[in-house]
Design a protein around this motif. Structure first.
Motif, PDB file in Angstrom:
ATOM      1  N   GLY A  19       0.814  -1.209   0.000  1.00  0.00           N
ATOM      2  CA  GLY A  19       0.000   0.000   0.000  1.00  0.00           C
ATOM      3  C   GLY A  19       0.846   1.256   0.000  1.00  0.00           C
ATOM      4  N   LEU A  20       1.908   1.244   0.795  1.00  0.00           N
ATOM      5  CA  LEU A  20       2.804   2.393   0.853  1.00  0.00           C
ATOM      6  C   LEU A  20       3.497   2.602  -0.494  1.00  0.00           C
ATOM      7  CD1 LEU A  20       3.764   4.447   2.998  1.00  0.00           C
ATOM      8  CD2 LEU A  20       5.677   2.909   3.438  1.00  0.00           C
ATOM      9  N   TYR A  21       4.009   1.524  -1.074  1.00  0.00           N
ATOM     10  CA  TYR A  21       4.723   1.604  -2.345  1.00  0.00           C
ATOM     11  C   TYR A  21       3.803   2.051  -3.485  1.00  0.00           C
ATOM     12  CZ  TYR A  21       7.441   0.214  -6.419  1.00  0.00           C
ATOM     13  OH  TYR A  21       8.105   0.218  -7.621  1.00  0.00           O
ATOM     14  N   GLU A  22       2.592   1.518  -3.493  1.00  0.00           N
ATOM     15  CA  GLU A  22       1.649   1.796  -4.582  1.00  0.00           C
ATOM     16  C   GLU A  22       0.812   3.057  -4.342  1.00  0.00           C
ATOM     17  OE1 GLU A  22      -0.627  -1.804  -4.596  1.00  0.00           O
ATOM     18  OE2 GLU A  22       1.134  -3.023  -5.095  1.00  0.00           O
ATOM     19  N   GLY A  23       0.877   3.610  -3.124  1.00  0.00           N
ATOM     20  CA  GLY A  23       0.013   4.734  -2.784  1.00  0.00           C
ATOM     21  C   GLY A  23      -1.440   4.299  -2.675  1.00  0.00           C
ATOM     22  N   ASP A  24      -1.661   3.043  -2.315  1.00  0.00           N
ATOM     23  CA  ASP A  24      -2.994   2.435  -2.261  1.00  0.00           C
ATOM     24  C   ASP A  24      -3.536   2.516  -0.835  1.00  0.00           C
ATOM     25  OD1 ASP A  24      -5.216   0.730  -2.163  1.00  0.00           O
ATOM     26  OD2 ASP A  24      -4.341  -0.684  -3.598  1.00  0.00           O
ATOM     27  N   PRO A  85      -0.639 -14.131  22.311  1.00  0.00           N
ATOM     28  CA  PRO A  85      -1.489 -14.553  21.201  1.00  0.00           C
ATOM     29  C   PRO A  85      -2.082 -13.388  20.407  1.00  0.00           C
ATOM     30  CG  PRO A  85      -2.633 -14.857  23.291  1.00  0.00           C
ATOM     31  CD  PRO A  85      -1.225 -14.449  23.615  1.00  0.00           C
ATOM     32  N   ASN A  86      -2.048 -12.168  20.982  1.00  0.00           N
ATOM     33  CA  ASN A  86      -2.718 -11.038  20.338  1.00  0.00           C
ATOM     34  C   ASN A  86      -1.871  -9.789  20.191  1.00  0.00           C
ATOM     35  OD1 ASN A  86      -5.257 -12.458  20.191  1.00  0.00           O
ATOM     36  ND2 ASN A  86      -5.391 -12.167  22.396  1.00  0.00           N
ATOM     37  N   THR A  87      -0.565  -9.865  20.455  1.00  0.00           N
ATOM     38  CA  THR A  87       0.291  -8.684  20.349  1.00  0.00           C
ATOM     39  C   THR A  87       1.619  -9.036  19.687  1.00  0.00           C
ATOM     40  OG1 THR A  87       1.184  -9.012  22.567  1.00  0.00           O
ATOM     41  CG2 THR A  87      -0.689  -7.502  22.356  1.00  0.00           C
ATOM     42  N   ALA A  88       2.099  -8.103  18.865  1.00  0.00           N
ATOM     43  CA  ALA A  88       3.380  -8.308  18.196  1.00  0.00           C
ATOM     44  C   ALA A  88       3.976  -6.951  17.851  1.00  0.00           C
ATOM     45  CB  ALA A  88       3.191  -9.136  16.923  1.00  0.00           C
ATOM     46  N   LEU A  89       5.276  -6.952  17.604  1.00  0.00           N
ATOM     47  CA  LEU A  89       6.008  -5.760  17.195  1.00  0.00           C
ATOM     48  C   LEU A  89       6.881  -6.140  16.009  1.00  0.00           C
ATOM     49  CD1 LEU A  89       6.788  -2.771  17.871  1.00  0.00           C
ATOM     50  CD2 LEU A  89       8.690  -3.729  19.175  1.00  0.00           C
ATOM     51  N   VAL A  90       6.793  -5.357  14.934  1.00  0.00           N
ATOM     52  CA  VAL A  90       7.611  -5.597  13.752  1.00  0.00           C
ATOM     53  C   VAL A  90       8.450  -4.347  13.494  1.00  0.00           C
ATOM     54  CG1 VAL A  90       7.583  -6.022  11.253  1.00  0.00           C
ATOM     55  CG2 VAL A  90       5.924  -7.184  12.744  1.00  0.00           C
ATOM     56  N   LYS A  91       9.741  -4.560  13.307  1.00  0.00           N
ATOM     57  CA  LYS A  91      10.659  -3.475  12.946  1.00  0.00           C
ATOM     58  C   LYS A  91      11.046  -3.681  11.488  1.00  0.00           C
ATOM     59  CE  LYS A  91      15.169  -1.487  14.141  1.00  0.00           C
ATOM     60  NZ  LYS A  91      16.376  -1.678  14.987  1.00  0.00           N
ATOM     61  N   LEU A  92      10.953  -2.602  10.701  1.00  0.00           N
ATOM     62  CA  LEU A  92      11.267  -2.730   9.285  1.00  0.00           C
ATOM     63  C   LEU A  92      11.860  -1.445   8.736  1.00  0.00           C
ATOM     64  CD1 LEU A  92       8.945  -1.142   7.357  1.00  0.00           C
ATOM     65  CD2 LEU A  92       7.544  -2.928   8.348  1.00  0.00           C
ATOM     66  N   ASN A  93      12.452  -1.560   7.568  1.00  0.00           N
ATOM     67  CA  ASN A  93      12.942  -0.414   6.803  1.00  0.00           C
ATOM     68  C   ASN A  93      12.167  -0.329   5.501  1.00  0.00           C
ATOM     69  OD1 ASN A  93      16.283  -1.275   7.694  1.00  0.00           O
ATOM     70  ND2 ASN A  93      15.149   0.452   8.504  1.00  0.00           N
ATOM     71  N   CYS A  94      11.958   0.901   5.053  1.00  0.00           N
ATOM     72  CA  CYS A  94      11.370   1.160   3.743  1.00  0.00           C
ATOM     73  C   CYS A  94      11.798   2.559   3.325  1.00  0.00           C
ATOM     74  CB  CYS A  94       9.853   1.000   3.761  1.00  0.00           C
ATOM     75  SG  CYS A  94       8.982   2.092   4.898  1.00  0.00           S
ATOM     76  N   ALA A  95      11.429   2.942   2.110  1.00  0.00           N
ATOM     77  CA  ALA A  95      11.858   4.261   1.626  1.00  0.00           C
ATOM     78  C   ALA A  95      10.791   4.875   0.736  1.00  0.00           C
ATOM     79  CB  ALA A  95      13.173   4.151   0.856  1.00  0.00           C
ATOM     80  N   PHE A 100      14.423   7.669   3.949  1.00  0.00           N
ATOM     81  CA  PHE A 100      14.597   6.284   4.362  1.00  0.00           C
ATOM     82  C   PHE A 100      13.982   6.147   5.751  1.00  0.00           C
ATOM     83  CE2 PHE A 100      17.141   3.060   6.582  1.00  0.00           C
ATOM     84  CZ  PHE A 100      17.022   1.989   5.707  1.00  0.00           C
ATOM     85  N   PHE A 101      13.100   5.184   5.939  1.00  0.00           N
ATOM     86  CA  PHE A 101      12.345   5.040   7.179  1.00  0.00           C
ATOM     87  C   PHE A 101      12.717   3.784   7.944  1.00  0.00           C
ATOM     88  CE2 PHE A 101       9.778   7.585   4.378  1.00  0.00           C
ATOM     89  CZ  PHE A 101       9.195   8.528   5.196  1.00  0.00           C
ATOM     90  N   THR A 102      12.720   3.896   9.259  1.00  0.00           N
ATOM     91  CA  THR A 102      12.682   2.751  10.150  1.00  0.00           C
ATOM     92  C   THR A 102      11.356   2.845  10.870  1.00  0.00           C
ATOM     93  OG1 THR A 102      15.083   2.729  10.439  1.00  0.00           O
ATOM     94  CG2 THR A 102      13.765   1.574  12.108  1.00  0.00           C
ATOM     95  N   ASP A 103      10.542   1.802  10.715  1.00  0.00           N
ATOM     96  CA  ASP A 103       9.209   1.740  11.305  1.00  0.00           C
ATOM     97  C   ASP A 103       9.163   0.693  12.401  1.00  0.00           C
ATOM     98  OD1 ASP A 103       8.416   3.497   9.308  1.00  0.00           O
ATOM     99  OD2 ASP A 103       7.246   2.008   8.202  1.00  0.00           O
ATOM    100  N   GLU A 124      15.070   9.467   7.706  1.00  0.00           N
ATOM    101  CA  GLU A 124      16.346  10.110   7.425  1.00  0.00           C
ATOM    102  C   GLU A 124      16.390  10.402   5.924  1.00  0.00           C
ATOM    103  OE1 GLU A 124      19.648   7.873   9.640  1.00  0.00           O
ATOM    104  OE2 GLU A 124      18.031   6.426   9.396  1.00  0.00           O
ATOM    105  N   THR A 125      17.068  11.457   5.549  1.00  0.00           N
ATOM    106  CA  THR A 125      17.224  11.751   4.124  1.00  0.00           C
ATOM    107  C   THR A 125      18.494  11.091   3.643  1.00  0.00           C
ATOM    108  OG1 THR A 125      16.053  13.839   4.385  1.00  0.00           O
ATOM    109  CG2 THR A 125      17.429  13.591   2.423  1.00  0.00           C
ATOM    110  N   LEU A 126      18.341  10.292   2.584  1.00  0.00           N
ATOM    111  CA  LEU A 126      19.490   9.596   2.005  1.00  0.00           C
ATOM    112  C   LEU A 126      20.311  10.555   1.148  1.00  0.00           C
ATOM    113  CD1 LEU A 126      17.774   6.288   0.814  1.00  0.00           C
ATOM    114  CD2 LEU A 126      19.205   6.619   2.827  1.00  0.00           C
TER     115      LEU A 126
END
Length: 128
Positions: A19-24, A85-95, A100-103, A124-126
C-alpha cells in the motif's frame, strides 16, 4: 511463536508495504486499525501524532514511489517479536526517496486478524 502466527503477521505487513509503495490507501486501511495513529518526533522536536485517516489523505496527495519509478530495494523486515497470542512488534525499513524510514509497527489481533494499531517511525534523508 508459531509459523502460522509469523506468516499471518508478515502477510499484513506486506499489505502495508504494498500500500505504501503503490500509494494504495485501501491497502493501508486494510493493514491499519481504524483507531491507529502514527508517531514520530518532528524536526522541531515536537511529537507528531497522525491518525490513520490524516495519513491516508497525505498518501493520496503525493505521487507513490511506484509512480515515481522507485524500486523496493530498501524494504527489509528486521525483526518480528510476538509477545502473546494477540500482540506483536515488527521493525522494518522502507523508503519514499529521498527519505529512508525505520518503522516500529505494533500489531494486535482482533476478530481473528492482525492489524497495525500504532506506527512509530524515524525518517532520514538519504545522500544522493
Amino acid at each position: 511463536m508459531s509459523n502460522a502466527q509469523v506468516n499471518d503477521i508478515l502477510s499484513i505487513v506486506q499489505v502495508y508495504l504494498d500500500g505504501l509503495y503503490e500509494g494504495d490507501t485501501a491497502k493501508l486501511r486494510q493493514s491499519f486499525h481504524p483507531a491507529s495513529s502514527l508517531f514520530a518526533v518532528a524536526a522541531d522536536g515536537k511529537l507528531v501524532n497522525m491518525p490513520r485517516e490524516d495519513w491516508c489523505k497525505a498518501v493520496e496527495s503525493r505521487p507513490s514511489p511506484k509512480a515515481n519509478g522507485q524500486g523496493r530495494e530498501h524494504e527489509r523486515i528486521l525483526s518480528v517479536d510476538i509477545t502473546g497470542p494477540n500482540t506483536a512488534l515488527v521493525k522494518l525499513n522502507c523508503a519514499i526517496l529521498p527519505r529512508f524510514f525505520t518503522d516500529y509497527l505494533s500489531l494486535i489481533k482482533l476478530d481473528g486478524r492482525w492489524q497495525v494499531i500504532s506506527k512509530t517511525f524515524v525518517a532520514e534523508t538519504l545522500a544522493s
